[in-house]
Design a protein around this motif. Structure first.
Motif, mmCIF file in Angstrom:
data_model
loop_
_atom_site.group_PDB
_atom_site.id
_atom_site.type_symbol
_atom_site.label_atom_id
_atom_site.label_comp_id
_atom_site.label_asym_id
_atom_site.label_seq_id
_atom_site.Cartn_x
_atom_site.Cartn_y
_atom_site.Cartn_z
ATOM 1 N N GLY A 1 0.788 -1.225 0.000
ATOM 2 C CA GLY A 1 0.000 0.000 0.000
ATOM 3 C C GLY A 1 0.814 1.265 0.000
ATOM 4 N N ASP A 2 1.402 1.614 1.154
ATOM 5 C CA ASP A 2 2.197 2.840 1.235
ATOM 6 C C ASP A 2 3.675 2.561 1.396
ATOM 7 O OD1 ASP A 2 2.137 1.813 3.778
ATOM 8 O OD2 ASP A 2 1.637 3.701 4.776
ATOM 9 N N ARG A 3 4.060 1.268 1.300
ATOM 10 C CA ARG A 3 5.465 0.925 1.456
ATOM 11 C C ARG A 3 5.765 -0.405 0.767
ATOM 12 N NH1 ARG A 3 7.614 1.723 5.741
ATOM 13 N NH2 ARG A 3 9.259 0.170 5.642
ATOM 14 N N LEU A 4 7.070 -0.653 0.569
ATOM 15 C CA LEU A 4 7.539 -1.937 0.058
ATOM 16 C C LEU A 4 8.099 -2.744 1.216
ATOM 17 C CD1 LEU A 4 9.409 -0.933 -3.234
ATOM 18 C CD2 LEU A 4 6.987 -1.502 -2.914
ATOM 19 N N GLU A 5 7.790 -4.033 1.213
ATOM 20 C CA GLU A 5 8.290 -4.925 2.250
ATOM 21 C C GLU A 5 9.019 -6.101 1.615
ATOM 22 O OE1 GLU A 5 4.794 -6.013 4.412
ATOM 23 O OE2 GLU A 5 4.676 -4.100 5.498
ATOM 24 N N SER A 6 9.826 -6.784 2.399
ATOM 25 C CA SER A 6 10.572 -7.971 1.950
ATOM 26 C C SER A 6 11.362 -7.678 0.687
ATOM 27 C CB SER A 6 9.610 -9.150 1.717
ATOM 28 O OG SER A 6 8.850 -9.427 2.862
ATOM 29 N N VAL A 7 12.045 -6.540 0.656
ATOM 30 C CA VAL A 7 12.828 -6.145 -0.509
ATOM 31 C C VAL A 7 14.066 -7.033 -0.605
ATOM 32 C CG1 VAL A 7 14.078 -4.278 -1.652
ATOM 33 C CG2 VAL A 7 12.012 -3.771 -0.325
ATOM 34 N N GLU A 8 14.274 -7.625 -1.777
ATOM 35 C CA GLU A 8 15.403 -8.557 -1.953
ATOM 36 C C GLU A 8 16.045 -8.331 -3.311
ATOM 37 O OE1 GLU A 8 16.306 -13.387 -2.078
ATOM 38 O OE2 GLU A 8 14.334 -12.629 -1.457
ATOM 39 N N VAL A 9 17.361 -8.174 -3.327
ATOM 40 C CA VAL A 9 18.106 -8.057 -4.574
ATOM 41 C C VAL A 9 18.137 -9.424 -5.247
ATOM 42 C CG1 VAL A 9 20.342 -7.533 -5.632
ATOM 43 C CG2 VAL A 9 19.538 -6.178 -3.678
ATOM 44 N N ILE A 10 17.724 -9.470 -6.524
ATOM 45 C CA ILE A 10 17.744 -10.762 -7.219
ATOM 46 C C ILE A 10 18.751 -10.802 -8.363
ATOM 47 C CG2 ILE A 10 15.336 -11.242 -6.612
ATOM 48 C CD1 ILE A 10 14.692 -10.680 -9.633
ATOM 49 N N LEU B 1 15.189 -14.378 -16.515
ATOM 50 C CA LEU B 1 15.389 -14.772 -15.133
ATOM 51 C C LEU B 1 14.132 -15.387 -14.534
ATOM 52 C CD1 LEU B 1 16.836 -11.305 -14.029
ATOM 53 C CD2 LEU B 1 18.217 -13.282 -14.684
ATOM 54 N N THR B 2 14.317 -16.225 -13.514
ATOM 55 C CA THR B 2 13.206 -16.590 -12.648
ATOM 56 C C THR B 2 12.960 -15.424 -11.699
ATOM 57 O OG1 THR B 2 14.535 -17.529 -10.847
ATOM 58 C CG2 THR B 2 14.029 -18.979 -12.719
ATOM 59 N N ILE B 3 11.888 -15.475 -10.926
ATOM 60 C CA ILE B 3 11.613 -14.367 -10.010
ATOM 61 C C ILE B 3 12.592 -14.347 -8.844
ATOM 62 C CG2 ILE B 3 9.182 -14.263 -10.655
ATOM 63 C CD1 ILE B 3 8.555 -15.619 -7.958
ATOM 64 N N ASP B 4 13.433 -15.369 -8.723
ATOM 65 C CA ASP B 4 14.504 -15.370 -7.723
ATOM 66 C C ASP B 4 15.828 -14.888 -8.312
ATOM 67 O OD1 ASP B 4 12.864 -16.428 -5.650
ATOM 68 O OD2 ASP B 4 13.064 -18.411 -6.552
ATOM 69 N N GLY B 5 15.841 -14.598 -9.624
ATOM 70 C CA GLY B 5 17.053 -14.104 -10.260
ATOM 71 C C GLY B 5 17.934 -15.181 -10.851
ATOM 72 N N ASP B 6 17.494 -16.417 -10.823
ATOM 73 C CA ASP B 6 18.277 -17.513 -11.403
ATOM 74 C C ASP B 6 18.063 -17.560 -12.920
ATOM 75 O OD1 ASP B 6 19.160 -18.398 -8.881
ATOM 76 O OD2 ASP B 6 17.270 -19.492 -8.581
ATOM 77 N N PRO B 7 18.979 -18.220 -13.646
ATOM 78 C CA PRO B 7 18.739 -18.404 -15.086
ATOM 79 C C PRO B 7 17.438 -19.153 -15.310
ATOM 80 C CG PRO B 7 20.998 -18.990 -14.499
ATOM 81 C CD PRO B 7 20.271 -18.789 -13.206
ATOM 82 N N ALA B 8 16.603 -18.657 -16.226
ATOM 83 C CA ALA B 8 15.314 -19.305 -16.477
ATOM 84 C C ALA B 8 15.519 -20.627 -17.195
ATOM 85 C CB ALA B 8 14.428 -18.388 -17.302
#
Length: 373
Positions: free
Chosen positions: A131-140, A191-198
């Motif tokens: 809503g007003d913020r981002l949570e669980s931000v992760e570099v992929i 990429l996959t949504i985890d950043g791995d090669p698709a």
């Protein structure tokens, strides 16, 4: 009496003039009449636009802020929790795309320039929208190696029909990197949504090519969209002086930069004398001189049936919107729209409301709707 009549006439004329001045300009094209409707303004170099299921919109500002527009009103406060971007040159907060199942998982993806002691690069982070913020931000994903330049970050993203994320990374202003397949620069990564090669990536079994690469030999892609019928990923990329290209992205393809190009260097000197070579793809379409293309989208609305399936491309340098009709892999018609608009077009999106949306790349940037009349 005469003086009063003259005063009344003058007042009426002034009122009519002001009303005419306030009326929105109507633009004409070969197929339609339309006006530009301002949805929001006061954005600092807006770069990307995404549509939320509740009818609101998310907009990135290159200065590093993620903004929300609700009911045609720009929220006064930016979304909290956005990762810090390196704002310099062409770098900053770039694209925002929603996961295909966003309505259920609330996941979104941000691309941006990132800097550490080793230099700058194009980075992608995944986050949960609250809503007003981002949570669980992760570099992929980080494109490696890093470098010191502030150019050609690329950054455009799109999901394919299988839920894999395509990311464009520019050559970072260092031409040979686009032909070095051990280097993440100068290509499109899948990429996959985890950043791995698709799974199914074309170079997974090769040791001398980065496994996330889907294509390479790309200079600086800043437009990317999925075809509404075929599901194929289409891109365009900036040439130098001339040689802007539109390409249909195909697995394992080398698009040739800088070995082949239809452009020349900014100095006016040739980059190469070759525009074609075996094993390197030709563009579907190119511009010479350069228009500095930006966002792009296929028209799927119903208000202008003649536009159905046409590709719309924004232009930064030439400050216009280009319509391309494509049949059997060939551009059969090209039309320049809003040529007198006078503002740099940064992004072009097909909205869920059936009309095209535009962003202007200005210090006081706008979100606009292209409304047929």
């Amino acid at each position: 009496m005469l003086r009063s009549l003259k005063a009344a006439t003058a007042a009426a004329t002034l009122s009519l003039t002001l009303a005419c001045d306030a009326a929105p300009e109507v633009f004409h094209s070969d197929k339609a009449r339309f006006r530009l409707e301002t949805v929001a303004s006061g954005l600092e170099h807006p770069w990307s636009l995404a549509f939320l299921p509740d009818g609101s919109q998310l907009v990135t500002e290159r200065a590093g802020r993620l903004r929300r527009i609700r009911g045609g009103q720009l929220d006064p406060d930016p979304i909290a929790g956005v990762p810090e971007a390196a704002v310099a040159g062409q770098g900053g907060l770039l694209d925002v795309v929603l996961h295909p199942d966003f309505a259920n998982n609330q996941l979104l993806f941000l691309s941006y320039a990132h800097e550490n002691h080793q230099g700058k690069t194009t980075r992608v982070s995944r986050a949960r929208f609250a809503g007003d913020r981002l949570e669980s931000v992760e570099v992929i994903f980080d494109a490696l190696p890093r470098s010191r330049t502030n150019r050609h970050f690329g950054g455009r993203m799109a999901f394919d029909e299988d839920g894999y994320l395509y990311l464009a990374v520019g050559d970072r202003g260092d031409r040979p990197r686009a032909q070095d397949t051990r280097d993440d620069a100068g290509g499109v990564h899948r990429l996959t949504i985890d950043g791995d090669p698709a799974p199914g990536n074309p170079f997974l079994e090769l040791t001398d090519v980065q496994p996330t690469f889907f294509t390479y030999g790309n200079r600086n892609i800043q437009g990317m969209t999925r075809h509404p019928i075929t599901g194929e990923i289409w891109t365009h990329e900036h040439g130098p002086r001339g040689g802007d290209e539109i390409n249909l992205i195909s697995a394992g393809t080398n698009y040739g930069w800088p070995t082949i190009t239809y452009g020349i260097g900014y100095s006016g000197l040739p980059i190469t004398d070759k525009t074609a070579m075996p094993g390197m793809a030709q563009p579907l379409h190119y511009w010479d001189p350069s228009i500095a293309p930006s966002g792009m989208a296929f028209y799927t609305g119903t208000d202008v049936p003649e536009w159905q399936g046409d590709l719309f491309v924004g232009a930064l340098k030439l400050q216009k919107l280009v319509r391309l009709k494509i049949r059997e892999g060939q551009v059969v018609e090209e039309e320049d729209l809003i040529t007198g608009f006078g503002k740099r077009i940064r992004d072009v999106r097909m909205g869920p409301d059936g009309v095209l949306w535009l962003l202007t790349d200005e210090r006081d940037g706008e979100v606009l709707r292209l409304v047929p009349q």
